[in-house]
Design an enzyme around this catalytic site. Structure first.
Site, mmCIF file in Angstrom:
data_model
loop_
_atom_site.group_PDB
_atom_site.id
_atom_site.type_symbol
_atom_site.label_atom_id
_atom_site.label_comp_id
_atom_site.label_asym_id
_atom_site.label_seq_id
_atom_site.Cartn_x
_atom_site.Cartn_y
_atom_site.Cartn_z
ATOM 1 N N THR A 129 0.833 -1.199 0.000
ATOM 2 C CA THR A 129 0.000 0.000 0.000
ATOM 3 C C THR A 129 0.871 1.253 0.000
ATOM 4 O OG1 THR A 129 -1.755 -1.167 1.180
ATOM 5 C CG2 THR A 129 -1.816 1.235 1.234
ATOM 6 N N HIS B 151 1.972 1.862 -3.414
ATOM 7 C CA HIS B 151 0.919 2.511 -4.206
ATOM 8 C C HIS B 151 0.916 4.016 -3.960
ATOM 9 C CE1 HIS B 151 -1.115 -0.865 -6.086
ATOM 10 N NE2 HIS B 151 -1.171 -1.517 -4.941
#
Length: 341
Positions: free
Chosen positions: A39, A42
């Site tokens: 994450t 990202h």
């Protein structure tokens, strides 16, 4: 104090921030370790620029000790070892009123939507604290959050002892799902492309399939006597894996979507129809998942030492992201104590 700050354009810089005492209802944590994850990648690659406010201190997989306590906070003491369940919900939206606060429609994911733990001192609401036992090493405790992800995923799958599960993607979350599922009593096969990761997963006692060298559908059918797997966890985030995942599931099997897919993916609806498959999303976790994760790490069920590839100082956060992005690491921890005076 120092912090690792995302400034846009795939760039993390070490910045100096003013330290503020915790406000009412808050505690200040001396952050020992922060793990970086997919994450965070990202975020670094710009996929969440609509959510983060630049410059942004990110990070949410962490462990530390309470350094200061704000007004109106009870039940905690300076020095207590803690981690954080980084979810702050509104309590008023339809999802919250239905009891699904962890996927609140206005969720503040701390470390994305608000400042995270890649800093020496971190002020957070007291209600997001999770207590750690003194017997749990704080570097290992930085894995509580990803272990909680795996616990939630396995729970969403309604996996039962004796069932057969395929995990597509042998990164950190995939390995933790496999570990949690095996501890529950399931049989597990992991599908992974990278040879280095395959070797590590095999060393943990799992069967690992190389989808470029083996017919994974034929192997799963052989393993299950022609039935197919009870549960398939899609953890890779790859379009081809999503399209092929339904071929691995048995009649009335379950497909659990774990990976973050930034774009819509093709899905074999014919197979879903033909075998009456269930497709389930699994996002973040609930407090019970965190408490179970602490128990699994404390009991040594999770091979934390083997999963932690490296521990680097806060000043080397940018290179740690490069290592993680290369796919050559399982879990890289940032030692945030260098960020305090």
């Amino acid at each position: 104090m120092q912090a690792a700050t995302y400034i846009g354009n795939s760039t993390v810089e070490i910045t100096t921030l003013d330290e503020h005492p915790p406000g009412a209802g808050e505690v200040q944590i001396e952050v020992f370790y922060t793990g970086i994850c997919g994450t965070d990648l990202h975020v670094l690659h710009g996929s969440m620029d609509a959510r983060v406010t630049l410059p942004a201190v990110i990070g949410h997989e962490m462990s530390g000790r309470i350094a200061a306590i704000g007004a109106d906070v009870q039940g905690w003491a300076v020095g207590d070892p803690v981690t954080v369940m980084p979810l702050d919900w509104c309590g008023e939206c339809p999802a919250c009123r239905a009891g699904h606060q962890h996927i609140c429609q206005h969720l503040d994911f701390i470390g994305i939507d608000s400042p995270g733990s890649l800093q020496g001192r971190w002020n957070v609401p007291a209600h997001v604290l999770v207590r750690l036992p003194e017997s749990l090493r704080l570097d290992h405790a930085a894995l509580v959050e990803p272990v909680a992800v795996s616990v939630h995923d396995v729970r969403r799958a309604e996996l039962r002892p004796g069932e057969k599960a395929v995990v597509i993607g042998g990164g950190p979350i995939g390995v933790l799902i496999a570990t949690t599922a095996r501890h529950l009593g399931a049989e597990v096969v992991v599908v992974e492309l990278d040879p280095g990761r395959r070797r590590m997963i095999e060393d943990l006692g799992f069967e690992v399939l190389d989808p470029t060298a083996q017919d994974q559908v034929a192997r799963v059918e052989q393993w299950t006597g022609g039935a197919g797997a009870d549960v398939v966890f899609e953890v890779s985030g790859a379009a081809a894996a999503v399209l092929g995942a339904t071929a691995l599931a048995k009649v009335r099997g379950r497909l659990v979507v774990v990976a973050i897919h930034p774009q819509p993916r093709p899905l074999d609806l014919q197979r879903i129809f033909w075998r009456e498959l269930s497709v389930v999303g699994a996002r973040v976790y609930e407090r019970a998942d965190f408490e179970t994760a602490v128990e699994l790490l404390t009991a040594g069920v999770v091979p934390a030492e083997q999963l932690i590839t490296a521990v680097v100082p806060l000043a080397d956060t940018a290179s740690a992201f490069e290592t993680l992005a290369s796919g050559q690491a399982m879990k890289v921890l940032i030692d945030c104590r260098a960020g305090t005076a």
